[in-house]
Design a protein around this motif. Structure first.
Motif, mmCIF file in Angstrom:
data_model
loop_
_atom_site.group_PDB
_atom_site.id
_atom_site.type_symbol
_atom_site.label_atom_id
_atom_site.label_comp_id
_atom_site.label_asym_id
_atom_site.label_seq_id
_atom_site.Cartn_x
_atom_site.Cartn_y
_atom_site.Cartn_z
ATOM 1 N N VAL A 186 -4.022 2.170 -1.766
ATOM 2 C CA VAL A 186 -3.937 1.397 -0.524
ATOM 3 C C VAL A 186 -2.736 1.890 0.274
ATOM 4 C CG1 VAL A 186 -3.592 -0.894 0.482
ATOM 5 C CG2 VAL A 186 -5.010 -0.623 -1.574
ATOM 6 N N TYR A 187 -2.998 2.356 1.504
ATOM 7 C CA TYR A 187 -1.889 2.820 2.329
ATOM 8 C C TYR A 187 -1.460 1.784 3.360
ATOM 9 C CZ TYR A 187 -5.025 4.036 6.288
ATOM 10 O OH TYR A 187 -5.927 4.005 7.332
ATOM 11 N N GLY A 188 -2.290 0.754 3.572
ATOM 12 C CA GLY A 188 -1.930 -0.279 4.531
ATOM 13 C C GLY A 188 -2.877 -1.469 4.442
ATOM 14 N N ARG A 189 -2.464 -2.556 5.054
ATOM 15 C CA ARG A 189 -3.287 -3.763 5.113
ATOM 16 C C ARG A 189 -3.255 -4.331 6.518
ATOM 17 N NH1 ARG A 189 -1.001 -3.863 0.034
ATOM 18 N NH2 ARG A 189 -2.458 -4.254 -1.699
ATOM 19 N N ILE A 231 -4.970 6.128 11.345
ATOM 20 C CA ILE A 231 -4.661 7.503 10.933
ATOM 21 C C ILE A 231 -3.158 7.757 11.043
ATOM 22 C CG2 ILE A 231 -5.076 9.949 11.365
ATOM 23 C CD1 ILE A 231 -7.500 8.343 10.261
ATOM 24 N N LYS A 232 -2.554 7.294 12.111
ATOM 25 C CA LYS A 232 -1.100 7.431 12.262
ATOM 26 C C LYS A 232 -0.375 6.708 11.125
ATOM 27 C CE LYS A 232 -0.581 9.170 16.681
ATOM 28 N NZ LYS A 232 0.411 10.103 17.247
ATOM 29 N N TRP A 233 -0.882 5.562 10.763
ATOM 30 C CA TRP A 233 -0.311 4.778 9.670
ATOM 31 C C TRP A 233 -0.397 5.559 8.358
ATOM 32 C CZ3 TRP A 233 -1.911 -1.073 9.071
ATOM 33 C CH2 TRP A 233 -1.019 -1.713 8.209
ATOM 34 N N ALA A 234 -1.536 6.179 8.110
ATOM 35 C CA ALA A 234 -1.714 6.967 6.889
ATOM 36 C C ALA A 234 -0.739 8.147 6.853
ATOM 37 C CB ALA A 234 -3.152 7.473 6.794
ATOM 38 N N ILE A 235 -0.496 8.748 8.018
ATOM 39 C CA ILE A 235 0.461 9.856 8.079
ATOM 40 C C ILE A 235 1.878 9.356 7.787
ATOM 41 C CG2 ILE A 235 1.516 11.581 9.596
ATOM 42 C CD1 ILE A 235 -1.270 11.683 11.021
ATOM 43 N N GLN A 236 2.219 8.183 8.309
ATOM 44 C CA GLN A 236 3.508 7.583 7.981
ATOM 45 C C GLN A 236 3.617 7.334 6.473
ATOM 46 O OE1 GLN A 236 3.015 4.308 10.802
ATOM 47 N NE2 GLN A 236 4.874 4.968 11.871
ATOM 48 N N TRP A 237 2.509 6.913 5.875
ATOM 49 C CA TRP A 237 2.473 6.680 4.433
ATOM 50 C C TRP A 237 2.731 7.983 3.670
ATOM 51 C CZ3 TRP A 237 -0.675 8.315 0.366
ATOM 52 C CH2 TRP A 237 -0.641 7.557 -0.812
ATOM 53 N N LEU A 238 2.182 9.096 4.189
ATOM 54 C CA LEU A 238 2.446 10.396 3.562
ATOM 55 C C LEU A 238 3.933 10.739 3.641
ATOM 56 C CD1 LEU A 238 -0.392 12.911 4.548
ATOM 57 C CD2 LEU A 238 -0.145 11.549 2.479
ATOM 58 N N HIS A 239 4.541 10.504 4.790
ATOM 59 C CA HIS A 239 5.971 10.742 4.925
ATOM 60 C C HIS A 239 6.752 9.871 3.929
ATOM 61 C CE1 HIS A 239 6.462 13.367 8.498
ATOM 62 N NE2 HIS A 239 5.270 12.871 8.856
#
Length: 328
Positions: A70-73, A147-155
Motif C-alpha cells: 500500500v503506497y497511499g490511502r 501517480i505523483k503520490w506513488a513516485i513520492q512513495w518511491l523517493h
C-alpha cells in the motif's frame, strides 16, 4: 426592489455558471469497468495476428517480488503497488521504472504489465506496477495525483529498494502513456501533487517512456478534436464534453507543458496513428531545445502490441537501450 432583482439575477447567473463549471458525475459508477482486459483483447487481435502470444507472468530467482503493498490511502481506499527488484545485491543503487497501465483511464489494471516489470528487473532496473483510481470512482486529476503520490512513495523508500531517486523513469501504455507524459512534463511542479503523508518528498522523475499514449486532446491531430461531440473514455475521465470546458482538456494535455520539458522521452508506437497525436510536434520542439527524444515504431501492429510477442522482446530491448543511454 431593483437592487433585489439585480442580486437575484446575479445569483441565478452564478448558479448556472457553477453548474457549467462542475465536473459531471454521471460516469462515476463506483463499479469496476472490466471492458478492457488482455483475454478479450487477445481474442480480438488473434484474428488478424494469428501468430501473437501473450507474455506470461513469470517469477524467477533473478527477481525479488513483493505484491500488493500500500503506497497511499484515500479515505478508506487503499492504493497498491507491486515491486520487482533485482535479486543480486548491487553496490550502487539501481535506476527505477514506475509502470502505469492502460485502459482508457476507466478500465484495465496493473497486472497487465507484471511481465514487463519482471523482464526489466531481470535487466537490473527496479520496477514497480502501480494502481491508480480510475474514472469509475474518481475524475481527473485524481489519477495524476495518485501517480505523483506513488513516485513520492518511491523517493520515501529509495533505500528500502536500493533505488537511485535521481534515476526514476515513468513508463505508461495508452492512457498510462498519457499519464506518464503528463507526470513527466509537470515534474518539479506542485500542481498535481496530492496532499498526503509523503508531501515532503518530491514527485520528480528523470525520464519518460510513452507507449502509444496521446500527448494532446486539443491539437488539430487529436482524435478528440476531430470528434468533439463524442462521449469517449477521455470525456468520462475529465468530466466534461470536449465542447464544454476546453480549458480542462488543455490542462490535461501533456503537450501544454512541453516548453518547460527537459526530460528525455522514448516513444514506442503501434501502427495506430491516432494514438500518436502531438508526438511529432513535441519532437520538433525538443530537437530545437536539444532534449533527447527517440521514437520507435512497430509496423503493422495493434494498439496493444506491447502486451504480445513477437513485439514484446524487441520493445524491452529498446527500453533497455534508452535507459542505458540516459543513465550511463
Amino acid at each position: 426592489m431593483k437592487n433585489k432583482i439585480l442580486l437575484l439575477s446575479l445569483a441565478l447567473c452564478l448558479l448556472a455558471f457553477t453548474k457549467v463549471l462542475a465536473q459531471s458525475k454521471e460516469w462515476l459508477t463506483d463499479t469496476p469497468d472490466t471492458s478492457f482486459n488482455i483475454a478479450r483483447d487477445f481474442k480480438n487481435n488473434i484474428k488478424k495476428y494469428p501468430f501473437i502470444k501473450i507474455v506470461p507472468d513469470s517469477p524467477s530467482k533473478a527477481v525479488t517480488e513483493v505484491r500488493n503493498l500500500v503506497y497511499g490511502r484515500v479515505g478508506g481506499r487503499e492504493l497498491h503497488i507491486d515491486t520487482f527488484t533485482p535479486s543480486a545485491v548491487k553496490k550502487k543503487p539501481t535506476p527505477a521504472v514506475i509502470i502505469i497501465h492502460g485502459g482508457g483511464w476507466r478500465s484495465g489494471n496493473r497486472a497487465q504489465h507484471i511481465p514487463l516489470a519482471q523482464h526489466l528487473a531481470a535487466l537490473g532496473y527496479a520496477s514497480f506496477t502501480v494502481e491508480y483510481r480510475l474514472s469509475t470512482e474518481a475524475l481527473y486529476p485524481a489519477a495524476v495525483n495518485d501517480i505523483k503520490w506513488a513516485i513520492q512513495w518511491l523517493h520515501t523508500n529509495a533505500k528500502r529498494f536500493n533505488i537511485n531517486p535521481d534515476k526514476i523513469t515513468v513508463l505508461g501504455f495508452s492512457a498510462g502513456g498519457q499519464l506518464a507524459a503528463l507526470v513527466g512534463m509537470t515534474s518539479g511542479l506542485n500542481k498535481f501533487d496530492a496532499l498526503n503523508s509523503n508531501k515532503e518528498y518530491p514527485s520528480s522523475v528523470q525520464a519518460v517512456i510513452d507507449i502509444d499514449g496521446t500527448l494532446t486532446f486539443v491539437a488539430p491531430d487529436a482524435w478528440e478534436t476531430q470528434n468533439q461531440q463524442t462521449v469517449a473514455a477521455s470525456t468520462m475521465w475529465l468530466g466534461y464534453k470536449r465542447t464544454e470546458n476546453l480549458a480542462i482538456w488543455t490542462e490535461a494535455s501533456p503537450l501544454t507543458y512541453a516548453e518547460r520539458n527537459k526530460l528525455p522521452f522514448l516513444f514506442l508506437n503501434s501502427a495506430v496513428d491516432r494514438m500518436h497525436a502531438g508526438r511529432d510536434a513535441f519532437k520538433n520542439m525538443m530537437d530545437k531545445k536539444g532534449v533527447y527524444v527517440r521514437i520507435e515504431s512497430f509496423k503493422d501492429t495493434p494498439h496493444t502490441f506491447c502486451l504480445y510477442r513477437p513485439w514484446f522482446d524487441p520493445m524491452v530491448t529498446d527500453i533497455d537501450q534508452f535507459l542505458t543511454k540516459i543513465f550511463k
